[in-house]
Write a protein that holds these residues in place. Structure first.
Motif, short mmCIF file in Angstrom:
data_model
loop_
_atom_site.label_atom_id
_atom_site.label_comp_id
_atom_site.label_asym_id
_atom_site.label_seq_id
_atom_site.Cartn_x
_atom_site.Cartn_y
_atom_site.Cartn_z
N UNK A 362 -13.82 -15.31 22.32
CA UNK A 362 -14.59 -14.88 23.48
C UNK A 362 -15.26 -16.08 24.15
N UNK A 363 -15.12 -16.16 25.47
CA UNK A 363 -15.74 -17.25 26.22
C UNK A 363 -14.83 -18.45 26.43
N UNK A 364 -13.65 -18.45 25.83
CA UNK A 364 -12.73 -19.57 25.99
C UNK A 364 -11.84 -19.44 27.21
N UNK A 365 -11.75 -18.24 27.78
CA UNK A 365 -10.81 -18.03 28.87
C UNK A 365 -9.46 -17.62 28.31
N UNK A 366 -8.68 -16.88 29.11
CA UNK A 366 -7.42 -16.33 28.62
C UNK A 366 -6.44 -17.41 28.19
N UNK A 367 -6.29 -18.44 29.02
CA UNK A 367 -5.28 -19.46 28.73
C UNK A 367 -5.62 -20.22 27.47
N UNK A 368 -6.88 -20.67 27.35
CA UNK A 368 -7.29 -21.42 26.16
C UNK A 368 -7.17 -20.55 24.91
N UNK A 369 -7.55 -19.28 25.02
CA UNK A 369 -7.47 -18.37 23.88
C UNK A 369 -6.03 -18.21 23.41
N UNK A 370 -5.10 -18.05 24.35
CA UNK A 370 -3.70 -17.89 23.96
C UNK A 370 -3.12 -19.19 23.42
N UNK A 371 -3.59 -20.32 23.92
CA UNK A 371 -3.15 -21.61 23.36
C UNK A 371 -3.60 -21.75 21.91
N UNK A 372 -4.78 -21.24 21.61
CA UNK A 372 -5.27 -21.28 20.23
C UNK A 372 -4.41 -20.39 19.33
N UNK A 373 -4.01 -19.22 19.85
CA UNK A 373 -3.11 -18.35 19.09
C UNK A 373 -1.74 -19.02 18.90
N UNK A 374 -1.29 -19.72 19.93
CA UNK A 374 -0.04 -20.47 19.85
C UNK A 374 -0.12 -21.54 18.76
N UNK A 375 -1.25 -22.26 18.71
CA UNK A 375 -1.44 -23.29 17.69
C UNK A 375 -1.47 -22.67 16.28
N UNK A 376 -2.13 -21.51 16.16
CA UNK A 376 -2.15 -20.82 14.87
C UNK A 376 -0.74 -20.47 14.42
N UNK A 377 0.07 -19.98 15.36
CA UNK A 377 1.42 -19.57 15.01
C UNK A 377 2.30 -20.75 14.62
N UNK A 378 2.07 -21.92 15.25
CA UNK A 378 2.79 -23.13 14.87
C UNK A 378 2.55 -23.47 13.41
N UNK A 379 1.29 -23.37 12.99
CA UNK A 379 0.94 -23.69 11.60
C UNK A 379 1.49 -22.62 10.66
N UNK A 380 1.33 -21.34 11.04
CA UNK A 380 1.79 -20.25 10.21
C UNK A 380 3.30 -20.31 9.99
N UNK A 381 4.02 -20.78 11.00
CA UNK A 381 5.48 -20.89 10.90
C UNK A 381 5.90 -21.91 9.85
N UNK A 382 5.02 -22.84 9.54
CA UNK A 382 5.33 -23.79 8.48
C UNK A 382 5.43 -23.12 7.12
N UNK A 383 4.78 -21.94 6.97
CA UNK A 383 4.82 -21.20 5.71
C UNK A 383 5.89 -20.13 5.72
N UNK A 384 5.94 -19.33 6.79
CA UNK A 384 6.91 -18.24 6.91
C UNK A 384 7.92 -18.64 7.97
N UNK A 385 9.03 -19.24 7.54
CA UNK A 385 10.01 -19.75 8.50
C UNK A 385 10.96 -18.67 8.99
N UNK A 386 10.93 -17.50 8.38
CA UNK A 386 11.75 -16.39 8.85
C UNK A 386 11.14 -15.82 10.13
N UNK A 387 11.89 -15.86 11.24
CA UNK A 387 11.35 -15.38 12.51
C UNK A 387 11.02 -13.91 12.48
#
Length: 477
Positions: A362-387
């Motif tokens: 909250x307070x980051x703005x839509x674009x920044x918030x979704x970029x943070x979710x994108x960054x989370x998913x990049x890291x998470x993909x390192x563990x679960x490589x099955x799409x």
């Protein structure tokens, strides 16, 4: 006086410690399930009110409230696997059917013959060959001929690289990186794209024009990156990350096998695939077709392929079952990943997690918030490589967060899709990557040095597409 020991005796006295193997994806998923069980005793349960509008389940943003906890037990832990497989059954069966049909197509030799035909048409022109092969495997991956299939074609890439007097890195890159450039876009991917869009309650294959743009950009970047490296080591072999004598040290000097002929049968078989995809797209956008109809379309594609390829009914079933067996692992990953969500729902922790993440954004703005979710998913993909497995875990959490941020479902999906693809080309937990490197006798360190700059470029490019998707309210919803 201390006794002297020989080197052999010393080695026997102090054996080297065995390295712990990388945990299998099922072990990682079961670990997540145990964490959810423990979390059910620690994290308070909560819920949002939901309503259905225009066919979409929406979360009422200001309706979150804490409720009585529902701790899990050991029986819940193990029954969740069964319940997860049942919940994801339509996707599990789709993956099995698609894998079986693709095996039937592959068994006709059409894919191999077509690729060798491209090799002949390029007539040794280095950059053209690199682009054509990258484009070919990117296209195959973007329509569901999984990136895992790249393993089977690595020897072709090595032959191609050797014919151009380049190192094995180039041979792997044009196949493997080309595949993942297309996988990242997933334009008409009937597994990961369908899984994500199903969970997001989007029309199947909707938004393909934007994913087509991602496909073009990622392919152009990847081909240019490989061409630049190939040109550099062509002029100075010592700049190769493997050294100047790469082929000799890797033992890749054997003569290539004779190229298979590209027959009329092969051409007809390959022509069937875009026809099948086109048929389903027509039905999806005009007749509300879904996963059952997609499975049926692939089955019809398999039967038509068997007819053209003169495959007997018994052989057709045998090849279909072999293909289904090869993708069984990935199909079951979807079900076990769904078991994690089953437990989160049973303990009523999903909304608590969504509320916690949404509050932090909250307070980051839509674009920044979704970029943070994108960054989370990049890291998470390192563990679960099955799409598909990753989609089953991440999308149920990301969708309500996107809704509360007033981001379209399509933009939320593409944030997941890009985060899923990028780090696959470098994580050592990727069985596909490690198999390709083993075939080409390339060490992981050598590959890491070569691929790291491209990973950085892909991450930035993916972030730009996420921002654009949010800014333009990428539709249809």
């Amino acid at each position: 006086m201390p006794l002297k020991t020989t080197p052999g005796e010393a080695g026997a006295a102090a054996p080297r410690k065995k390295k712990l193997p990388m945990p299998d994806v099922f072990i990682i998923l079961f670990g997540f399930m145990i964490l959810v069980l423990l979390a059910s005793y620690i994290i308070p349960a909560g819920t949002y009110e939901r309503s259905t509008a225009n066919g979409l389940t929406q979360v009422a943003t200001d309706s979150f409230r804490y409720i009585e906890a529902a701790p899990l037990n050991v029986m819940d832990l193990f029954t969740a696997i069964h319940n997860g497989l049942v919940a994801a059954s339509t996707l599990v069966f789709l993956i099995l059917i698609v894998g079986g049909v693709l095996k039937v197509i592959e068994s006709t030799g059409a894919i191999s013959a077509g690729i060798y035909r491209l090799l002949n048409l390029a007539q040794g022109r280095q950059n053209l060959l690199i682009f054509v092969y990258c484009a070919t495997f990117a296209t195959l991956a973007s329509v569901g001929v999984g990136a895992n299939l790249a393993i089977a074609f690595i020897p072709i890439g090595l032959i191609l690289a050797r014919s151009m007097k380049l190192d094995p890195i180039v041979g792997v890159a044009i196949i493997f990186l080309g595949s993942y450039a297309g996988f990242g876009a997933g334009v008409f991917d009937p597994t990961v794209t369908i899984t994500g869009q199903t969970i997001a309650e989007l029309p199947l294959f909707s938004g393909f024009m934007f994913r087509g743009a991602i496909f073009v950009v990622f392919l152009a970047i990847t081909a240019a990156y490989i061409c630049r490296y190939a040109t550099r080591i062509k002029h100075n072999p010592h700049l190769s990350v493997m050294g100047a004598e790469a082929f000799e040290s890797a033992g890749q000097n054997s003569q290539p096998d004779a190229h298979p002929a590209f027959t009329l049968t092969h051409k007809l078989v390959l022509a069937l695939f875009p026809l099948a995809i086109g048929l389903f797209l027509f039905g999806a956008f005009n007749r509300d077709w879904g996963i059952p109809q997609l499975s049926a379309t692939f089955l019809m594609l398999g039967i038509a392929t068997a007819f053209i390829g003169r495959i007997s009914p018994n052989d057709f079933v045998k090849r279909l079952m072999n293909g289904a067996g090869e993708v069984m692992y990935g199909a079951l990953v979807v079900g076990v990943a769904a078991a994690v969500i089953v437990l989160l729902k049973q303990a009523q922790l999903i909304d608590t997690l969504v509320h916690s993440v949404a509050t932090s954004l909250d307070g980051h703005g839509k674009i920044v918030a979704m970029e943070l979710l994108y960054a989370f998913n990049l890291v998470f993909n390192g563990l679960i490589t099955s799409g598909t497995g990753q989609a089953a875990i991440v999308m149920p959490i990301m969708v309500p967060i996107g809704d509360m941020l007033d981001v379209t479902r399509q933009a939320t999906f593409i944030t997941f899709k890009l985060g899923d693809a990028v780090t696959n080309i470098i994580t050592p937990l990727s069985g596909t990557l490690m198999a390709c490197l083993a075939i080409a006798r390339i060490s992981y360190v050598e590959w890491f040095k070569f691929a790291l700059p491209l990973v950085a470029i892909w991450i930035v490019t993916g972030g730009v597409f996420v921002a654009v998707a949010v800014a333009i309210n990428y539709g249809p919803f």
